[in-house]
Design a protein around this motif. Structure first.
Motif, mmCIF file in Angstrom:
data_model
loop_
_atom_site.group_PDB
_atom_site.id
_atom_site.type_symbol
_atom_site.label_atom_id
_atom_site.label_comp_id
_atom_site.label_asym_id
_atom_site.label_seq_id
_atom_site.Cartn_x
_atom_site.Cartn_y
_atom_site.Cartn_z
ATOM 1 N N CYS A 148 34.829 2.086 -3.305
ATOM 2 C CA CYS A 148 35.371 0.728 -3.341
ATOM 3 C C CYS A 148 34.288 -0.256 -2.883
ATOM 4 C CB CYS A 148 36.597 0.625 -2.439
ATOM 5 S SG CYS A 148 37.347 -1.015 -2.415
ATOM 6 N N ARG A 149 34.050 -1.288 -3.701
ATOM 7 C CA ARG A 149 33.020 -2.279 -3.381
ATOM 8 C C ARG A 149 33.673 -3.668 -3.334
ATOM 9 N NH1 ARG A 149 30.895 0.712 -7.416
ATOM 10 N NH2 ARG A 149 30.852 -1.041 -8.886
ATOM 11 N N PRO A 150 34.252 -4.016 -2.202
ATOM 12 C CA PRO A 150 34.926 -5.316 -2.091
ATOM 13 C C PRO A 150 33.925 -6.464 -2.037
ATOM 14 C CG PRO A 150 34.924 -4.205 0.021
ATOM 15 C CD PRO A 150 34.360 -3.229 -0.966
ATOM 16 N N SER A 151 34.347 -7.613 -2.515
ATOM 17 C CA SER A 151 33.492 -8.796 -2.474
ATOM 18 C C SER A 151 33.308 -9.253 -1.029
ATOM 19 C CB SER A 151 34.117 -9.923 -3.301
ATOM 20 O OG SER A 151 35.320 -10.372 -2.699
ATOM 21 N N TYR A 152 32.316 -10.111 -0.839
ATOM 22 C CA TYR A 152 32.007 -10.599 0.506
ATOM 23 C C TYR A 152 33.208 -11.326 1.103
ATOM 24 C CZ TYR A 152 29.521 -12.998 4.275
ATOM 25 O OH TYR A 152 29.118 -13.476 5.501
ATOM 26 N N ALA A 153 33.930 -12.070 0.271
ATOM 27 C CA ALA A 153 35.095 -12.816 0.758
ATOM 28 C C ALA A 153 36.163 -11.879 1.314
ATOM 29 C CB ALA A 153 35.674 -13.670 -0.369
ATOM 30 N N ILE A 154 36.298 -10.701 0.709
ATOM 31 C CA ILE A 154 37.286 -9.729 1.190
ATOM 32 C C ILE A 154 36.833 -9.106 2.503
ATOM 33 C CG2 ILE A 154 38.350 -7.481 0.696
ATOM 34 C CD1 ILE A 154 38.486 -8.269 -2.223
ATOM 35 N N THR A 155 35.537 -8.809 2.604
ATOM 36 C CA THR A 155 35.027 -8.175 3.827
ATOM 37 C C THR A 155 35.161 -9.085 5.043
ATOM 38 O OG1 THR A 155 32.752 -8.952 3.471
ATOM 39 C CG2 THR A 155 33.379 -6.849 2.457
ATOM 40 N N LEU A 156 35.240 -10.395 4.816
ATOM 41 C CA LEU A 156 35.361 -11.336 5.927
ATOM 42 C C LEU A 156 36.783 -11.437 6.468
ATOM 43 C CD1 LEU A 156 33.107 -14.327 4.758
ATOM 44 C CD2 LEU A 156 32.579 -12.574 6.467
ATOM 45 N N GLN A 157 37.744 -10.905 5.733
ATOM 46 C CA GLN A 157 39.134 -11.015 6.177
ATOM 47 C C GLN A 157 39.389 -10.033 7.321
ATOM 48 O OE1 GLN A 157 40.739 -10.425 2.151
ATOM 49 N NE2 GLN A 157 41.587 -12.490 2.269
ATOM 50 N N PRO A 158 39.846 -10.527 8.475
ATOM 51 C CA PRO A 158 40.000 -9.669 9.666
ATOM 52 C C PRO A 158 41.030 -8.556 9.487
ATOM 53 C CG PRO A 158 41.030 -11.824 10.007
ATOM 54 C CD PRO A 158 40.249 -11.926 8.735
ATOM 55 N N GLU A 159 41.925 -8.704 8.529
ATOM 56 C CA GLU A 159 42.944 -7.670 8.315
ATOM 57 C C GLU A 159 42.382 -6.442 7.598
ATOM 58 O OE1 GLU A 159 44.943 -11.658 8.430
ATOM 59 O OE2 GLU A 159 43.237 -10.796 7.360
ATOM 60 N N VAL A 160 41.212 -6.585 6.969
ATOM 61 C CA VAL A 160 40.671 -5.525 6.108
ATOM 62 C C VAL A 160 39.796 -4.560 6.903
ATOM 63 C CG1 VAL A 160 39.229 -5.032 4.105
ATOM 64 C CG2 VAL A 160 40.763 -7.015 4.080
ATOM 65 N N ILE A 161 40.069 -3.265 6.744
ATOM 66 C CA ILE A 161 39.244 -2.210 7.331
ATOM 67 C C ILE A 161 38.518 -1.514 6.188
ATOM 68 C CG2 ILE A 161 39.263 -0.038 8.623
ATOM 69 C CD1 ILE A 161 41.688 -1.015 10.112
ATOM 70 N N LEU A 162 37.201 -1.679 6.131
ATOM 71 C CA LEU A 162 36.392 -1.127 5.049
ATOM 72 C C LEU A 162 36.190 0.376 5.230
ATOM 73 C CD1 LEU A 162 33.706 -3.955 4.964
ATOM 74 C CD2 LEU A 162 35.780 -3.768 3.578
ATOM 75 N N TYR A 163 35.673 1.009 4.176
ATOM 76 C CA TYR A 163 35.492 2.463 4.213
ATOM 77 C C TYR A 163 34.595 2.890 5.371
ATOM 78 C CZ TYR A 163 33.654 7.070 3.155
ATOM 79 O OH TYR A 163 33.255 8.378 3.256
ATOM 80 N N ASP A 164 33.462 2.199 5.563
ATOM 81 C CA ASP A 164 32.543 2.579 6.639
ATOM 82 C C ASP A 164 33.201 2.455 8.009
ATOM 83 O OD1 ASP A 164 30.518 3.178 4.880
ATOM 84 O OD2 ASP A 164 29.602 1.183 4.967
ATOM 85 N N GLN A 165 34.019 1.425 8.170
ATOM 86 C CA GLN A 165 34.733 1.263 9.437
ATOM 87 C C GLN A 165 35.767 2.365 9.614
ATOM 88 O OE1 GLN A 165 35.927 -2.781 8.298
ATOM 89 N NE2 GLN A 165 35.014 -3.512 10.201
ATOM 90 N N TRP A 166 36.470 2.661 8.542
ATOM 91 C CA TRP A 166 37.497 3.705 8.593
ATOM 92 C C TRP A 166 36.870 5.072 8.864
ATOM 93 C CZ3 TRP A 166 38.305 7.810 5.058
ATOM 94 C CH2 TRP A 166 39.510 8.506 5.234
ATOM 95 N N LYS A 167 35.714 5.333 8.240
ATOM 96 C CA LYS A 167 35.033 6.619 8.410
ATOM 97 C C LYS A 167 34.553 6.813 9.839
ATOM 98 C CE LYS A 167 30.866 6.871 7.038
ATOM 99 N NZ LYS A 167 29.613 6.888 6.242
#
Length: 246
Positions: free
Chosen positions: A74-93
């Protein structure tokens, strides 16, 4: 905490309305996820409102929403990565389970401060509310197949139905169907049903509290699966267990 998991891959963008677009299974087409941030925050607000209506007064913002993107592709856009509700793959891992409690630090963080912010009586009330909140019933079939929905009733011979009358959701939380056995000298096959009385104590039901019923194996369960308008029949001999919501 309310957690929404989106197992999506490819480049994900967000439009002006907050909707996410990502590649779909169809060629040259994109799937649309209606504003997931708005949805998870709305669910969190609804949960807090429900708890307060049931008598649990929680601090504002105590129930939060998170969106987990567990797919490494999954490659979310920069705008999505800035949203505090979102936990990205690297963070989840990188979320390591706590060796003592078995909970990831971000899950523990959702409840941090609870002991200091809330009285024990409120925590006990919260536990009671959550344990008695309405949920879907769960039908577990043999072969590890689970179906969510609503248990309707039993169908079968009159004497068996009479024996099964005690299996009401107000009195029973779960029953288990055991292997068929031959009954008497006529080769009539029956199934044993173990059931536990509904118990709201924190420690749950002990093994000594399980009770047993024996009925004919062709007795059926009527169950309406989630998102289906049709009620389906399942033979007891094909059922492993049924969990009933409060």
């Amino acid at each position: 905490m309310v957690v929404a998991i989106h197992n999506i891959s490819g480049f994900v963008e967000v439009d002006k309305d907050g909707n996410w677009t990502c590649p779909s299974d169809k060629k040259n087409k994109h799937g649309v996820i209606p504003n997931p941030v708005l949805q998870v925050n709305r669910l969190a607000a609804n949960l807090q409102s429900y708890l307060e209506k049931r008598g649990a007064k929680l601090p504002d913002g105590h129930i939060t929403g998170k969106i987990v993107l567990p797919n490494p592709n999954c490659r979310p856009s920069y705008a999505i990565t800035l949203q505090p509700e979102v936990i990205l793959y690297d963070q989840w891992k990188d979320l390591k389970a706590d060796s003592k409690g078995g909970l990831s630090t971000w899950i523990k963080g959702a409840f941090s401060g609870s002991k200091g912010d809330m009285q024990d009586s409120l925590l006990q009330n919260l536990h009671f509310i959550l344990s008695t909140s309405p949920m879907w019933d769960r039908l577990e079939l043999k072969g590890d197949r689970n179906i969510l929905g609503e248990f309707i009733e039993f169908k079968g011979r009159h004497d068996d139905i009479q024996a099964l009358k005690c299996l009401k959701r107000s009195k029973v939380c779960r029953f288990i169907v055991q292997k068929s056995t031959l009954f008497g000298g006529f080769g009539r096959s029956r199934v044993q049903i173990l059931y536990s009385p509904r118990d709201y104590r924190a420690e749950g039901t002990s093994s000594s509290e399980w009770k047993e019923i024996s009925v004919k194996q062709y007795t059926e369960i009527l169950f309406q699966p989630l998102h289906s308008k049709k009620v389906k029949k399942f033979k007891l001999s094909s059922v492993a267990s049924v969990t009933l919501s409060a």
